[in-house]
Design a protein around this motif. Structure first.
Motif, PDB file in Angstrom:
ATOM      1  N   VAL A 130      68.291  42.570  33.654  1.00  0.00           N
ATOM      2  CA  VAL A 130      67.837  43.884  34.112  1.00  0.00           C
ATOM      3  C   VAL A 130      68.098  44.066  35.606  1.00  0.00           C
ATOM      4  O   VAL A 130      68.635  45.103  36.035  1.00  0.00           O
ATOM      5  CB  VAL A 130      66.346  44.076  33.795  1.00  0.00           C
ATOM      6  CG1 VAL A 130      65.847  45.404  34.347  1.00  0.00           C
ATOM      7  CG2 VAL A 130      66.108  43.989  32.288  1.00  0.00           C
ATOM      8  N   ILE A 134      70.750  46.797  37.196  1.00  0.00           N
ATOM      9  CA  ILE A 134      70.326  47.902  38.071  1.00  0.00           C
ATOM     10  C   ILE A 134      71.155  47.902  39.350  1.00  0.00           C
ATOM     11  O   ILE A 134      71.580  48.960  39.834  1.00  0.00           O
ATOM     12  CB  ILE A 134      68.824  47.781  38.394  1.00  0.00           C
ATOM     13  CG1 ILE A 134      67.991  48.015  37.127  1.00  0.00           C
ATOM     14  CG2 ILE A 134      68.424  48.775  39.487  1.00  0.00           C
ATOM     15  CD1 ILE A 134      66.508  47.764  37.331  1.00  0.00           C
ATOM     16  N   TRP A 145      70.881  53.083  29.092  1.00  0.00           N
ATOM     17  CA  TRP A 145      69.858  52.037  29.047  1.00  0.00           C
ATOM     18  C   TRP A 145      69.281  51.875  27.644  1.00  0.00           C
ATOM     19  O   TRP A 145      68.945  50.763  27.231  1.00  0.00           O
ATOM     20  CB  TRP A 145      68.748  52.348  30.047  1.00  0.00           C
ATOM     21  CG  TRP A 145      69.118  51.999  31.456  1.00  0.00           C
ATOM     22  CD1 TRP A 145      69.504  52.857  32.452  1.00  0.00           C
ATOM     23  CD2 TRP A 145      69.163  50.688  32.019  1.00  0.00           C
ATOM     24  NE1 TRP A 145      69.783  52.166  33.606  1.00  0.00           N
ATOM     25  CE2 TRP A 145      69.584  50.832  33.373  1.00  0.00           C
ATOM     26  CE3 TRP A 145      68.896  49.414  31.534  1.00  0.00           C
ATOM     27  CZ2 TRP A 145      69.738  49.739  34.226  1.00  0.00           C
ATOM     28  CZ3 TRP A 145      69.039  48.327  32.379  1.00  0.00           C
ATOM     29  CH2 TRP A 145      69.461  48.494  33.703  1.00  0.00           C
ATOM     30  N   LEU A 222      76.582  49.953  30.342  1.00  0.00           N
ATOM     31  CA  LEU A 222      76.074  50.380  31.650  1.00  0.00           C
ATOM     32  C   LEU A 222      77.212  50.563  32.647  1.00  0.00           C
ATOM     33  O   LEU A 222      77.129  51.399  33.549  1.00  0.00           O
ATOM     34  CB  LEU A 222      75.089  49.334  32.192  1.00  0.00           C
ATOM     35  CG  LEU A 222      73.845  49.073  31.339  1.00  0.00           C
ATOM     36  CD1 LEU A 222      72.999  47.982  31.980  1.00  0.00           C
ATOM     37  CD2 LEU A 222      73.021  50.346  31.157  1.00  0.00           C
TER      38      LEU A 222
END
Length: 261
Positions: A130, A134, A145, A222
């Protein structure tokens, strides 16, 4: 269902008691596993000290990719590592005692032993997945996400299916005792972006031998944005392999000859 849950809790209790019987050894195993993860991060830091991107991947996303592979492997080792003992059980004949028990044999061989010493890796992998995601993809959308969160469990289940099918082969190939090496090699390959491979090999790892689904696809959603088609393929592959794995195990149990026969 209630009976199965009681057995599951008993597996948890006995595994924890076994691990805590030698607490110093347990803590050393936890520390050793975390150091191994840290070393894999160091390798990536060294690579990116010489370049900013590798095949379009920045350092943060590559670290997230490595973290996802650590997470998937740690979950498997924590909850399903017992199935790696199937080849040994076949050779020694102890699988006879499993198939004659009044409980689903696949459930037994999968959940009989827990690896609590892998919990450190699990937490590090989860946090790294995570955090680095980010950092590496700050503009990812909410749908990206969601796709990431859906594909992580798919990755765990796919790796379980892959390992389960490999270990089931031991019922037919009794003298082959290092099938687990192939499972470990597949996870090693999953730590690196598939974009470094030629396009044909990349397609092979996505659609034929879905190693790319273990870590690459979740993080890539992502990086480039979630593709509903690829998300559907990931989910479809997972469901299909779960069904095929069950069918293969059922067939293997019908073909299994006990050590005493």
């Amino acid at each position: 269902m209630g009976r199965t849950l009681r057995i599951y809790k008993e597996f948890l209790r006995t595994s924890l008691s076994r691990d805590l019987e030698f607490r110093a050894n347990f803590m050393m195993n936890v520390a050793r596993n975390i150091v191994w993860v840290a070393f894999s991060y160091v390798v990536i830091f060294v690579i990116f000290s010489q370049t900013k991107t590798v095949a379009g991947w920045n350092q943060a996303l590559t670290l997230s990719l490595a973290s996802v592979s650590v997470l998937v492997h740690a979950i498997f080792q924590s909850f399903c590592s017992a199935l790696m003992e199937i080849p040994q059980q076949v050779r020694l004949g102890t699988l006879d005692f499993v198939v004659t028990r009044p409980i689903d044999s696949q459930f037994w061989v999968t959940t009989r032993r827990f690896g609590f010493d892998r919990m450190g890796n699990l937490l590090v992998g989860l946090a790294g997945s995570v955090y680095f995601a980010i950092q590496g993809a700050p503009h990812a959308s909410a749908f990206d996400w969601v796709a990431f969160a859906v594909l992580i469990p798919c990755s765990v289940l796919l790796y379980y299916c892959f390992c389960m099918n490999l270990m089931t082969l031991a019922i037919f190939w009794v003298k082959v005792d290092n099938l687990w090496v192939l499972a470990e090699m597949s996870m090693d390959a999953a730590r690196y972006p598939l974009d470094v491979y030629p396009s044909k090999l990349k397609s092979f790892f996505l659609f034929v031998l879905p190693i790319g689904l273990l870590a690459y696809l979740p993080v890539n959603t992502l990086r480039v944005g979630a593709d509903p088609l690829m998300l559907g393929i990931g989910v479809l592959w997972t469901v299909t392999l779960l069904i095929l794995t069950r069918l293969f195990w059922t067939y293997a149990m019908r073909s299994y000859s006990s050590a005493s026969s």
